[in-house]
Design an enzyme around this catalytic site. Sequence first.
Site, PDB file in Angstrom:
ATOM      1  CB  ALA A   1       6.548  12.343  -2.358  1.00  0.00           C
TER       2      ALA A   1
ATOM      3  N   GLY B   1       3.750   7.974  -1.880  1.00  0.00           N
ATOM      4  CA  GLY B   1       4.872   7.471  -2.676  1.00  0.00           C
ATOM      5  C   GLY B   1       5.543   6.261  -2.031  1.00  0.00           C
TER       6      GLY B   1
ATOM      7  CD  GLU C   1       2.112   6.500  -5.711  1.00  0.00           C
ATOM      8  OE1 GLU C   1       2.849   7.352  -5.182  1.00  0.00           O
ATOM      9  OE2 GLU C   1       1.271   6.788  -6.584  1.00  0.00           O
TER      10      GLU C   1
ATOM     11  CD  GLU D   1      -0.904   9.932  -2.686  1.00  0.00           C
ATOM     12  OE1 GLU D   1      -1.899   9.307  -2.229  1.00  0.00           O
ATOM     13  OE2 GLU D   1       0.156   9.371  -3.005  1.00  0.00           O
TER      14      GLU D   1
END
Length: 261
Positions: free
Chosen positions: A69, A112, A115, A135
């Site tokens: 992200a 992300g 993911e 993260e």
Amino acid sequence: MPNQTSYKNIIVQQEGKAGLVQINRPDALNALNSETMSELIAALQIFDAADDVGCMVITGSQKAFSAGADIKHMANASAVDMMNMEFVEYWDRLKTIRKPVIAAVSGWCLGGGCELALACDMIVASESAKFGQPEINIGVIPGAGGTQRLTHAVGKAVAMEVALNDRRLTAQEALNYGLANRVAPVESYLDEAIQLANQISERAPVAVQLGKEVINQAFEVSLTEGLHLERRLFAMLFSTEDQKEGMAALIEKRPAEWKGR
Ligand code: DAK
């Protein structure tokens, strides 16, 4: 075929019967923001509805599938901002795509981005792929499915190390753990993913769609419920012309001609 002019952050093209969506934010290592995710899902939905596409491929660049992200858009957000952010819902929307989606992963596949690959149905990795959930380095945990989908894929022991200590998995490790379907050289991983997508596109379309649905349900429901659903869908396929054609073709020793109904 999606209209390229409507997209800023992705490149779309069709390769035979494979719909290809390439994340294209090279300056940010393909970091994912809402606009990129929204474009990506929109393009997949158009391919999902197209009769001449049977399977989709999401890819990035050789250097980065995606570094996660976009941290620059999150750094100053509040907990409530995060809770109400539509952003993470794009990962859920990926689940509504009926045709199979393959992630063709090379280079960084982090946060992300990892993911996103995990939310796809299959992963073809290049030898340079590096999977991780870093993260923890920025004071948080995976928030778009990593703690759940990664654990399903590689098991608790490895998932703990990945999420709690930023262990990065090589392509070969991803293959060994069952996260990736196959590993190919950097020069050919994308061609291999597109070839796999085209092969699947030649299969009986309704059976492909239902097969994807019920395999993914293995992660959602109990064994008894999953087996029940499998039996119902298996029986249901006997109402399709493709089942009659497929079995007749096998008996008559000729290739089947699928109609998708
Ligand atoms: N976001 C924004 N920009 C990024 C980025 C990212 N994730 N990763 C890299 N970039 C940018 C860098 O800032 C740099 O930009 P400039 O400084 O040149 O303008 C450019 O990409 C190149 O990066 P580097 O110079 O760092 O390149 P290196 O080859 O040296 O290093 C690296 C590559 C991938 C190791 C490094 O860039 C890195 O560690 N990147 C961060 C990886 C990361 O921590 N990813 C996890 C992000 S957190 C949510 C649910 C989930 C999420 C969000 C919300 N909700 C429930 C709402 C997901 C969160 C995440 O994914």
